[in-house]
Design an enzyme around this catalytic site. Structure first.
Site, short mmCIF file in Angstrom:
data_model
loop_
_atom_site.label_atom_id
_atom_site.label_comp_id
_atom_site.label_asym_id
_atom_site.label_seq_id
_atom_site.Cartn_x
_atom_site.Cartn_y
_atom_site.Cartn_z
N LYS A 26 0.83 -1.22 0.00
CA LYS A 26 0.00 0.00 0.00
C LYS A 26 0.85 1.26 0.00
CE LYS A 26 -2.55 0.13 3.65
NZ LYS A 26 -2.30 -0.81 4.58
N ARG A 101 -10.12 2.31 8.82
CA ARG A 101 -9.87 0.93 9.24
C ARG A 101 -11.09 0.34 9.93
NH1 ARG A 101 -3.99 1.75 9.47
NH2 ARG A 101 -2.92 -0.22 9.78
N ARG A 137 11.34 -6.73 5.52
CA ARG A 137 11.07 -5.30 5.32
C ARG A 137 11.87 -4.46 6.33
NH1 ARG A 137 5.13 -2.46 5.01
NH2 ARG A 137 5.05 -2.65 7.27
N ARG A 170 10.90 -1.92 11.54
CA ARG A 170 9.89 -1.14 12.27
C ARG A 170 9.44 -1.96 13.46
NH1 ARG A 170 5.35 0.70 8.01
NH2 ARG A 170 4.07 -0.26 9.59
P1 AMP Z 1 0.09 1.35 9.32
O1 AMP Z 1 1.42 1.99 9.01
O2 AMP Z 1 -1.02 1.89 8.46
O3 AMP Z 1 0.14 -0.14 9.32
O4 AMP Z 1 -0.28 1.81 10.81
C1 AMP Z 1 0.54 1.50 11.90
C2 AMP Z 1 -0.28 1.54 13.19
O5 AMP Z 1 -0.85 2.85 13.38
C3 AMP Z 1 -1.46 0.60 13.23
O6 AMP Z 1 -1.08 -0.72 13.61
C4 AMP Z 1 -2.35 1.28 14.27
O7 AMP Z 1 -1.85 1.06 15.59
C5 AMP Z 1 -2.16 2.74 13.96
N1 AMP Z 1 -3.13 3.25 12.96
C6 AMP Z 1 -2.85 3.78 11.73
N2 AMP Z 1 -3.98 4.15 11.10
C7 AMP Z 1 -5.01 3.83 11.92
C8 AMP Z 1 -6.43 3.94 11.83
N3 AMP Z 1 -7.04 4.44 10.73
N4 AMP Z 1 -7.18 3.52 12.88
C9 AMP Z 1 -6.60 3.02 13.99
N5 AMP Z 1 -5.27 2.87 14.14
C10 AMP Z 1 -4.47 3.27 13.12
#
Ligand code: AMP
Length: 229
Positions: A26, A101, A137, A170
């Site tokens: 993504k 989400r 990654r 990460r």
């Molecule tokens: P990502 O990089 O999109 O995988 O996001 C990393 C982390 O940020 C996720 O595992 C959540 O803890 C938090 N996070 C990011 N976007 C959201 C969202 N829309 N709703 C809730 N938590 C989020």
């Protein structure tokens, strides 16, 4: 039609929402789309990670939740996205990556955009492929680019090829956290996808093919949706 730069000539906003499991590509694809349509890439995960790094109040609020791979509250995320979508650079559109989400977030986004057009793209990748990808990654601790490394990777002798920074895993790519994030995705994504599935501008892209082909499939979907307006 495109301009000489290869960018679409139309000035209608391109509002793209990307949905896909962690590790589906993504982020990589969002960067490409942002460049092609000259629109900002809004990654809610990246906004939160930079807040954690900067030690802001927001960062302190979400650090533990993120490290566990759990979801931050709908209220906090929606306030954050609402504020971001008011920034002037969003006038031409945006690529939203990581939000919505939950169905509540999806409903909040519908309300924020009112009647503005939205193109929703689901990138599909099977779990086994995700687990394989996440194991290799790394993100550069300097330029923040995400890269894939070989299985036998040595961070001391293999710096970031773009800026020489150190490639690190990460915290939420740790295997235990990946498993939790995939389980969380399986639970939350289905109702969100159902929320969008019947819309004419919803499309599914196979994320297992080469990144160039994934990008081409997404661009074809976006351009089709824009032509149909
Ligand atoms: P990502 O990089 O999109 O995988 O996001 C990393 C982390 O940020 C996720 O595992 C959540 O803890 C938090 N996070 C990011 N976007 C959201 C969202 N829309 N709703 C809730 N938590 C989020």
């Amino acid at each position: 039609m495109t301009t000489g730069s290869g960018r679409p000539a139309s000035i209608a906003p391109v509002n793209v929402v990307l949905i896909g499991p962690p590790g589906s590509g993504k982020g990589t694809q969002a960067v490409r789309l942002a460049e092609r349509y000259a629109i900002p890439h809004i990654s809610t995960g990246e906004i939160l990670r930079s807040a954690v790094r900067a030690g802001t109040e927001l960062g302190r609020q979400v650090a533990d939740i993120m490290a566990k791979g759990s979801l931050v509250s709908d209220e906090l995320m929606t306030d954050l996205v609402r504020a971001r979508l008011k920034e002037p650079d969003v006038a031409r559109g945006f690529v939203l990556d990581g939000y919505p989400r939950t169905v509540r977030q999806a409903q909040a986004l519908d309300a924020m955009l009112a009647s503005a057009p939205m193109i929703v793209i689901l990138i599909e990748v099977p779990d086994a492929e995700i687990v394989r990808r996440m194991g290799t990654r790394r993100v550069c601790d300097s330029c923040r680019l995400t890269q894939s490394v070989a299985d036998a990777f040595h961070p001391e002798s293999e710096p970031c090829p773009y800026c020489g920074g150190t490639l690190v895993r990460r915290p939420d790519d740790e295997p235990e956290t990946v498993r939790r994030r995939l389980a969380a995705y399986a639970e939350y994504a289905t109702p969100v996808i159902d929320h969008y599935r019947k819309r004419p501008t919803f499309g599914v892209v196979d994320g297992v093919q080469h990144a160039d082909n994934v990008a081409a499939a997404m661009i074809a979907q976006i351009d089709r949706a824009r032509a149909a307006r």
